[in-house]
Every structure is written in structure tokens, then in C-alpha cells.
Design an enzyme around this catalytic site. Structure first.
Site, PDB file in Angstrom:
ATOM      1  N   HIS A  92      -8.217  31.551  17.372  1.00  0.00           N
ATOM      2  CA  HIS A  92      -8.312  32.846  16.685  1.00  0.00           C
ATOM      3  C   HIS A  92      -7.635  33.913  17.542  1.00  0.00           C
ATOM      4  O   HIS A  92      -7.884  33.998  18.743  1.00  0.00           O
ATOM      5  CB  HIS A  92      -9.778  33.221  16.455  1.00  0.00           C
ATOM      6  CG  HIS A  92      -9.988  34.640  16.029  1.00  0.00           C
ATOM      7  ND1 HIS A  92      -9.372  35.183  14.926  1.00  0.00           N
ATOM      8  CD2 HIS A  92     -10.746  35.632  16.557  1.00  0.00           C
ATOM      9  CE1 HIS A  92      -9.745  36.444  14.791  1.00  0.00           C
ATOM     10  NE2 HIS A  92     -10.564  36.743  15.775  1.00  0.00           N
ATOM     11  N   HIS A  94      -5.714  38.176  17.297  1.00  0.00           N
ATOM     12  CA  HIS A  94      -5.604  39.430  16.546  1.00  0.00           C
ATOM     13  C   HIS A  94      -4.123  39.765  16.367  1.00  0.00           C
ATOM     14  O   HIS A  94      -3.691  40.886  16.618  1.00  0.00           O
ATOM     15  CB  HIS A  94      -6.327  40.551  17.281  1.00  0.00           C
ATOM     16  CG  HIS A  94      -7.808  40.351  17.395  1.00  0.00           C
ATOM     17  ND1 HIS A  94      -8.648  41.318  17.887  1.00  0.00           N
ATOM     18  CD2 HIS A  94      -8.607  39.302  17.082  1.00  0.00           C
ATOM     19  CE1 HIS A  94      -9.897  40.872  17.881  1.00  0.00           C
ATOM     20  NE2 HIS A  94      -9.886  39.645  17.398  1.00  0.00           N
ATOM     21  N   TYR A 119       9.588  26.244   6.267  1.00  0.00           N
ATOM     22  CA  TYR A 119       8.675  25.847   7.343  1.00  0.00           C
ATOM     23  C   TYR A 119       7.292  26.449   7.171  1.00  0.00           C
ATOM     24  O   TYR A 119       6.290  25.878   7.624  1.00  0.00           O
ATOM     25  CB  TYR A 119       9.276  26.182   8.713  1.00  0.00           C
ATOM     26  CG  TYR A 119      10.216  25.096   9.170  1.00  0.00           C
ATOM     27  CD1 TYR A 119       9.753  24.015   9.907  1.00  0.00           C
ATOM     28  CD2 TYR A 119      11.554  25.115   8.798  1.00  0.00           C
ATOM     29  CE1 TYR A 119      10.603  22.989  10.293  1.00  0.00           C
ATOM     30  CE2 TYR A 119      12.407  24.098   9.167  1.00  0.00           C
ATOM     31  CZ  TYR A 119      11.926  23.038   9.920  1.00  0.00           C
ATOM     32  OH  TYR A 119      12.765  22.010  10.279  1.00  0.00           O
TER      33      TYR A 119
END
Length: 216
Positions: A92, A94, A119
Site C-alpha cells: 500500500h 500514497h 500493459y
């Protein structure tokens, strides 16, 4: 891969993502599934300066057994592992252009960006938007698990979601593969924000399915 090797890989990829601007300050977290549970980056840790020995060690029941205090997104990571048995890593960040996209308006709630490059279709696939909730809210974990199940039922499994105003969550077999999906997703968001091109046609996407097994 041994646990020492997994720890080293988390630190290597974390440093690479930080150096190239995919994460900043203490934003973002990485976890991997182990034989006994999970390794996850500590809360408020900078991915650019991770210490392999201080990564949080969590058992299969979600109880921390070693290292610094686990990231507040642990519940989300565990929900993804439970919903997708093939997931061995969750990442994860930002990422700037992806967060900017949620602020300016995504393409749709089921696909935050359209299929504008081959892609993106082959390596990333569908990426739904998860509506804003505070960081660490357990309701996010439940919604992501539901999205994974729904996508599997449609025969188009997902490997990423976008948390509104927060950032992308990507899962894959290894940290390196998850990082590659994240990079492709962020670059596609940047292209979409810059150019707003037309999506690939249905015929072009069918061709990617036939030749490369794209799950779109």
C-alpha cells in the site's frame, strides 16, 4: 524463500519505492505471508529506511509476536490474504497521481482509469474505487474482501483496489511483482490525467485476452 530473505526483500523494495517517489515520509506499508503468519512494516515507519530486524512479526491469528508495533492497516492486509489464497504480498502506498485522480474524479467506481494501454490491461486489470474511510477503519477490509469475491465470481480477478484520498493497495505472489503492478497503475493514472485518451477498443482487448491471457 526464507524469512530472512523475505525481510530483505521488503526492505529492498521499500527503499526503491521511496527513492523513486512512490511513497513519502512514513506513508505506505508492505506485508508478506509467511509459513507461520505475516511480516508487515511497523506503524509510522519510513519505507525508505526500514530495518529488517524490526519488521512486525504477526502469527496466523493476527497476534504480534515480534518486532515493532504493526501497521494500523494489518486488518486490511489479513482480509486480502483470507480472500485471495494466491496473494503472498500486499503493498500500500500514497502514490501521488493515483490520489490526485480520486480528488479530481475517477473514470468509474469499478475502474478508476480506463484501459488505455495494453500493459495496463495485461499487468494490472480492473481496479475498483473504495470510498473514503479513515485510515485503519476495519470496514475497509470487509469491503475489499467483498470486491475480491465479486471479481472472482465474474472470472476477472483483481489484484488491486484504490482507497479514495489515501492510495492504492496491490497484492501479488511476491513483493517485486506487487511493486511492478503498483508502478504500472501509477503510471497509467499519470497518463490518464495528462492526456485523457480514448480507451482501447473491445476488439483490441479481446486480442490481448487471446494472445496473452489478459483477465479483463
Amino acid at each position: 524463500m526464507t524469512q530472512d530473505a523475505l525481510r530483505a526483500e521488503i526492505c529492498r523494495v521499500g527503499a526503491s519505492l521511496h527513492a523513486r517517489g512512490y511513497v513519502h515520509a512514513s506513508a505506505g506499508n508492505i506485508s508478506v505471508r509467511t509459513d507461520t503468519g505475516f511480516l508487515i512494516t511497523p506503524t509510522d515507519a519510513c519505507l525508505g529506511t526500514l530495518d529488517a530486524a524490526r519488521l512486525s512479526d504477526v502469527n496466523a491469528q493476527g497476534e504480534q509476536v515480534g518486532g515493532d508495533r504493526a501497521s494500523k492497516t494489518l486488518a486490511l492486509h489479513r482480509a486480502i490474504y483470507a480472500a485471495d489464497p494466491d496473494a503472498r504480498c500486499v503493498l500500500h502506498t500514497h502514490a501521488t497521481h493515483l490520489v490526485a485522480l480520486t480528488l479530481s474524479g475517477v473514470w468509474s467506481r469499478d475502474d478508476i482509469v480506463p484501459p488505455i494501454t495494453p500493459y495496463y490491461v495485461m499487468k494490472v486489470g480492473h481496479v475498483p474505487l473504495i470510498g473514503y474511510r479513515r485510515p485503519g477503519d476495519p470496514a475497509v477490509a470487509d469491503e475489499v474482501a467483498q470486491r475480491i469475491a465479486q471479481a472472482r465470481d465474474r472470472k476477472a480477478p483483481i489484484r488491486a483496489v484504490m482507497l479514495e484520498r489515501l492510495g492504492p493497495v496491490v497484492w501479488h505472489r511476491t513483493v517485486t511483482e506487487a511493486s511492478a503492478v503498483l508502478e504500472e497503475l501509477e503510471e497509467t493514472a499519470r497518463l490518464w490525467l495528462l492526456t485523457r485518451p480514448a480507451p482501447l477498443s473491445d476488439a483490441q482487448i479481446d486480442e490481448l485476452r487471446i494472445h496473452f491471457g489478459a483477465a479483463w
